[in-house]
Design a protein around this motif. Structure first.
Motif, PDB file in Angstrom:
ATOM      1  N   THR A  91     -36.757  19.797  39.170  1.00 28.87           N
ATOM      2  CA  THR A  91     -37.364  18.466  39.318  1.00 28.87           C
ATOM      3  C   THR A  91     -38.180  18.390  40.599  1.00 28.87           C
TER       4      THR A  91
ATOM      5  N   TYR B  42     -43.064  18.778  44.305  1.00 25.19           N
ATOM      6  CA  TYR B  42     -43.423  19.138  45.695  1.00 25.19           C
ATOM      7  C   TYR B  42     -43.664  20.623  45.954  1.00 25.19           C
TER       8      TYR B  42
ATOM      9  N   PRO C  12     -31.417  21.553  38.195  1.00 30.29           N
ATOM     10  CA  PRO C  12     -30.960  20.458  39.048  1.00 30.29           C
ATOM     11  C   PRO C  12     -29.486  20.111  38.813  1.00 30.29           C
ATOM     12  N   GLY C  13     -28.829  19.645  39.855  1.00 33.42           N
ATOM     13  CA  GLY C  13     -27.469  19.100  39.716  1.00 33.42           C
ATOM     14  C   GLY C  13     -26.392  19.960  40.344  1.00 33.42           C
ATOM     15  N   GLU C  14     -25.226  19.329  40.490  1.00 33.20           N
ATOM     16  CA  GLU C  14     -24.084  19.938  41.177  1.00 33.20           C
ATOM     17  C   GLU C  14     -23.635  21.255  40.523  1.00 33.20           C
TER      18      GLU C  14
ATOM     19  N   GLY D 159     -32.446  18.033  47.348  1.00 34.06           N
ATOM     20  CA  GLY D 159     -31.311  17.191  47.752  1.00 34.06           C
ATOM     21  C   GLY D 159     -30.199  18.017  48.369  1.00 34.06           C
TER      22      GLY D 159
ATOM     23  N   VAL E 210     -27.604  19.366  47.044  1.00 30.80           N
ATOM     24  CA  VAL E 210     -27.176  20.561  46.295  1.00 30.80           C
ATOM     25  C   VAL E 210     -27.972  21.773  46.769  1.00 30.80           C
TER      26      VAL E 210
ATOM     27  N   THR F  13     -35.104  15.882  50.292  1.00 31.28           N
ATOM     28  CA  THR F  13     -35.948  14.967  49.505  1.00 31.28           C
ATOM     29  C   THR F  13     -35.148  13.842  48.841  1.00 31.28           C
TER      30      THR F  13
ATOM     31  N   LEU G 113     -29.680  10.694  50.565  1.00 32.31           N
ATOM     32  CA  LEU G 113     -28.402  11.250  51.018  1.00 32.31           C
ATOM     33  C   LEU G 113     -28.619  12.502  51.862  1.00 32.31           C
TER      34      LEU G 113
ATOM     35  N   ASP H 168     -27.639  12.662  55.778  1.00 23.76           N
ATOM     36  CA  ASP H 168     -26.325  13.296  55.923  1.00 23.76           C
ATOM     37  C   ASP H 168     -26.386  14.819  55.786  1.00 23.76           C
ATOM     38  N   SER H 169     -26.588  15.330  54.567  1.00 22.44           N
ATOM     39  CA  SER H 169     -26.293  16.748  54.339  1.00 22.44           C
ATOM     40  C   SER H 169     -27.236  17.720  55.034  1.00 22.44           C
TER      41      SER H 169
ATOM     42  N   LYS I  64     -23.231  21.854  57.876  1.00 18.39           N
ATOM     43  CA  LYS I  64     -22.205  22.172  56.872  1.00 18.39           C
ATOM     44  C   LYS I  64     -22.916  22.725  55.648  1.00 18.39           C
TER      45      LYS I  64
ATOM     46  N   ASN J 268     -17.049  22.366  47.428  1.00 17.78           N
ATOM     47  CA  ASN J 268     -17.276  22.834  48.806  1.00 17.78           C
ATOM     48  C   ASN J 268     -16.152  23.720  49.335  1.00 17.78           C
TER      49      ASN J 268
ATOM     50  N   PRO K 190     -35.470   8.548  41.735  1.00 15.29           N
ATOM     51  CA  PRO K 190     -35.002   7.477  40.841  1.00 15.29           C
ATOM     52  C   PRO K 190     -34.126   6.477  41.607  1.00 15.29           C
TER      53      PRO K 190
ATOM     54  N   LYS L 115     -25.268  10.604  63.417  1.00 10.48           N
ATOM     55  CA  LYS L 115     -24.650  11.865  62.989  1.00 10.48           C
ATOM     56  C   LYS L 115     -24.774  12.913  64.089  1.00 10.48           C
TER      57      LYS L 115
HETATM   58  P1  NAD Z   1     -28.881  16.478  44.389  1.00  5.41           P
HETATM   59  O1  NAD Z   1     -29.285  17.504  45.343  1.00  5.41           O
HETATM   60  O2  NAD Z   1     -28.240  16.912  43.125  1.00  5.41           O
HETATM   61  O3  NAD Z   1     -30.135  15.569  44.057  1.00  5.41           O
HETATM   62  C1  NAD Z   1     -29.986  14.526  43.111  1.00  5.41           C
HETATM   63  C2  NAD Z   1     -31.083  14.577  42.055  1.00  5.41           C
HETATM   64  O4  NAD Z   1     -32.286  14.104  42.636  1.00  5.41           O
HETATM   65  C3  NAD Z   1     -31.390  15.958  41.499  1.00  5.41           C
HETATM   66  O5  NAD Z   1     -31.498  15.864  40.110  1.00  5.41           O
HETATM   67  C4  NAD Z   1     -32.756  16.301  42.109  1.00  5.41           C
HETATM   68  O6  NAD Z   1     -33.518  17.115  41.267  1.00  5.41           O
HETATM   69  C5  NAD Z   1     -33.372  14.941  42.264  1.00  5.41           C
HETATM   70  N1  NAD Z   1     -34.351  14.824  43.348  1.00  5.41           N
HETATM   71  C6  NAD Z   1     -34.212  15.278  44.609  1.00  5.41           C
HETATM   72  N2  NAD Z   1     -35.243  14.851  45.367  1.00  5.41           N
HETATM   73  C7  NAD Z   1     -36.061  14.146  44.551  1.00  5.41           C
HETATM   74  C8  NAD Z   1     -37.266  13.422  44.759  1.00  5.41           C
HETATM   75  N3  NAD Z   1     -37.803  13.310  45.965  1.00  5.41           N
HETATM   76  N4  NAD Z   1     -37.823  12.826  43.703  1.00  5.41           N
HETATM   77  C9  NAD Z   1     -37.239  12.877  42.463  1.00  5.41           C
HETATM   78  N5  NAD Z   1     -36.078  13.507  42.219  1.00  5.41           N
HETATM   79  C10 NAD Z   1     -35.490  14.127  43.258  1.00  5.41           C
HETATM   80  O7  NAD Z   1     -27.875  15.419  45.038  1.00  5.41           O
HETATM   81  P2  NAD Z   1     -27.739  14.775  46.496  1.00  5.41           P
HETATM   82  O8  NAD Z   1     -27.118  13.469  46.260  1.00  5.41           O
HETATM   83  O9  NAD Z   1     -28.984  14.863  47.266  1.00  5.41           O
HETATM   84  O10 NAD Z   1     -26.684  15.751  47.207  1.00  5.41           O
HETATM   85  C11 NAD Z   1     -25.359  15.861  46.753  1.00  5.41           C
HETATM   86  C12 NAD Z   1     -24.784  17.126  47.321  1.00  5.41           C
HETATM   87  O11 NAD Z   1     -24.781  17.051  48.742  1.00  5.41           O
HETATM   88  C13 NAD Z   1     -23.354  17.383  46.903  1.00  5.41           C
HETATM   89  O12 NAD Z   1     -23.234  18.729  46.499  1.00  5.41           O
HETATM   90  C14 NAD Z   1     -22.544  17.161  48.172  1.00  5.41           C
HETATM   91  O13 NAD Z   1     -21.385  17.951  48.229  1.00  5.41           O
HETATM   92  C15 NAD Z   1     -23.545  17.557  49.222  1.00  5.41           C
HETATM   93  N6  NAD Z   1     -23.305  16.962  50.548  1.00  5.41           N
HETATM   94  C16 NAD Z   1     -23.288  17.797  51.614  1.00  5.41           C
HETATM   95  C17 NAD Z   1     -23.086  17.291  52.883  1.00  5.41           C
HETATM   96  C18 NAD Z   1     -23.131  18.204  54.067  1.00  5.41           C
HETATM   97  O14 NAD Z   1     -22.845  17.754  55.196  1.00  5.41           O
HETATM   98  N7  NAD Z   1     -23.492  19.454  53.898  1.00  5.41           N
HETATM   99  C19 NAD Z   1     -22.930  15.910  53.075  1.00  5.41           C
HETATM  100  C20 NAD Z   1     -22.968  15.074  51.953  1.00  5.41           C
HETATM  101  C21 NAD Z   1     -23.163  15.619  50.686  1.00  5.41           C
END
Ligand code: NAD
Ligand code: GLY
Length: 353
Positions: free
Chosen positions: A45, A50, A72-74, A105, A107, A130, A133, A137-138, A143, A153, A175, A221
């Motif tokens: 995605t 990008y 995409p996805g976990e 993201g 993941v 992107t 979250l 954060d991540s 981490k 994790n 979205p 953070k």
């Molecule tokens: P993700 O990476 O799965 O992204 C969510 C969805 O958004 C995906 O389908 C992706 O393709 C889509 N996407 C991403 N950027 C986009 C954009 N700009 N436009 C359109 N679609 C886009 O989920 P997430 O919520 O970003 O991250 C969740 C993960 O982060 C989990 O695995 C969690 O364990 C981890 N996490 C890690 C830490 C850390 O400190 N390392 C902290 C919090 C969460």
């Protein structure tokens, strides 16, 4: 553009601004002068949206990008995908002078970061988050992880990036429900350490202020990570609402998104804190109003007993005690150790009061 500098086992900048993606190649050239090859790890995605501008900035800077695109996805954050990334890097002749860019993201960031931490015992990587979250954060704090069949994790490393580049324009394509998920983490930072952020989130049009809001979250953070990079104490503060939140995610078989589960978790912790007179009711009113404003839930149908059972494997458990994060006043939370057997009472107070 705003810059937050993080000083942990490595020192790096987090750059936050509108339209800064085209500057990526230039930053890499300055930060990592011998670098030639760049592995851009992304998902399908994000690649569709990008990859083109990212590949353009890298080639314009004289770098050689290789793009590795995941589903995409976990479910991609697993050992098979991780090993295939390591093998691709080896096949493509990557060395310690080369670099990984995590474009996507959390993941992609966690997986690419863990790959960078372990390929050749560590090569540099850059986070280009992107999702909201990943921006707040991540991508910050080092981490990195993959999931194992036993849980999320479970294999990972603390490994800091060389740069985090946050182009807030990428949020335009996110979205709405994924944006809302990230808002739970933004609200968490306000509850942890910023009455001003809570006020801003409640009263302002945040679309205009996203770079400022993300900068505030990253700064909070940064302060925590600088004090406790390896998560032995203070960093656990970042888990406000997460003990209950992770339990709810697990009970729902991960059909309830992380942000929604954390929103419910924060409410349960805040209700319990109010019931125990550890914090005034205005914290709960503020949280309820914010969750309502950003269409996040504050209740669950799961029983306190089920949540308690699902929380047994929590990483914040040490021997017979568990750390919980308790709101103490508006925009201020503290860590509290309680015996694991008291957690059930805490959750009951939070679910029912
Ligand atoms: P993700 O990476 O799965 O992204 C969510 C969805 O958004 C995906 O389908 C992706 O393709 C889509 N996407 C991403 N950027 C986009 C954009 N700009 N436009 C359109 N679609 C886009 O989920 P997430 O919520 O970003 O991250 C969740 C993960 O982060 C989990 O695995 C969690 O364990 C981890 N996490 C890690 C830490 C850390 O400190 N390392 C902290 C919090 C969460
Ligand atoms: N997301 C929690 C941490 O970075 O510690």
């Amino acid at each position: 553009m705003n810059t937050v500098t993080v000083t942990a086992s490595g020192t790096y900048d987090v750059l936050i601004g509108h339209g800064i993606l085209p500057e990526l190649g230039g930053h890499i050239k300055t930060l990592l002068p011998p670098t030639q090859k760049i592995a851009v790890v992304t998902d399908e995605t994000v690649a569709a949206l990008y990859a083109k501008p990212v590949l353009a900035t890298l080639t314009n800077a004289g770098l050689t990008p290789h793009i590795y695109t995941l589903t995409p996805g976990e479910t991609s954050k697993n050992s098979t995908v991780y090993l295939s990334l390591l093998n691709r890097l080896a096949e493509d002749g990557f060395t310690r002078a080369d670099c990984i860019v995590a474009l996507g993201g959390g993941v992609v960031g966690d997986l690419a970061g863990f790959t960078a931490a372990t390929f050749l015992r560590g090569i540099p990587y850059i986070q280009v988050p992107t999702t909201l979250l990943a921006m707040v954060d991540s991508s910050v704090g080092g981490k990195t992880a993959i999931d194992l069949p036993h849980g999320k994790n479970l294999a990972g490393a603390f490994y800091q990036p060389t740069l985090v580049l946050i182009d807030t324009d990428t949020l335009d394509t996110l979205p709405q429900e994924i944006f809302q998920d990230g808002m739970a983490e933004v609200i968490k930072y306000g509850m942890l350490n910023s009455p001003r952020l809570l006020d801003q989130l409640l009263n302002d049009n945040i679309t205009q202020e996203l770079p400022t809001i993300i900068t505030t979250c990253v700064s909070i953070k940064r302060d925590v990570v600088e004090q406790d990079e390896f998560d032995t104490g203070r960093r656990m503060l970042l888990n406000l609402g997460h003990t209950v939140g992770h339990a709810i995610e697990k009970l729902s078989n991960y059909t309830i998104p992380h942000g929604q589960a954390v929103a419910i978790g924060m409410t349960i912790d805040t209700r319990a804190a109010v019931a125990k007179h550890l914090c005034p009711p205005d914290c709960l009113h503020m949280l309820d109003n914010l969750l309502d404003r950003y269409s996040l839930p504050n209740r669950t149908d799961y029983s306190a007993e089920a949540i308690f059972q699902a929380a047994q494997g929590d990483k914040k458990r040490r021997g017979g005690d568990i750390s919980i994060v308790t709101p103490r006043s508006l925009g201020h939370s503290e860590l509290m150790q309680i015996p694991v057997e008291d957690l059930l009472h805490w959750i009951k107070l939070g679910v029912s009061s």
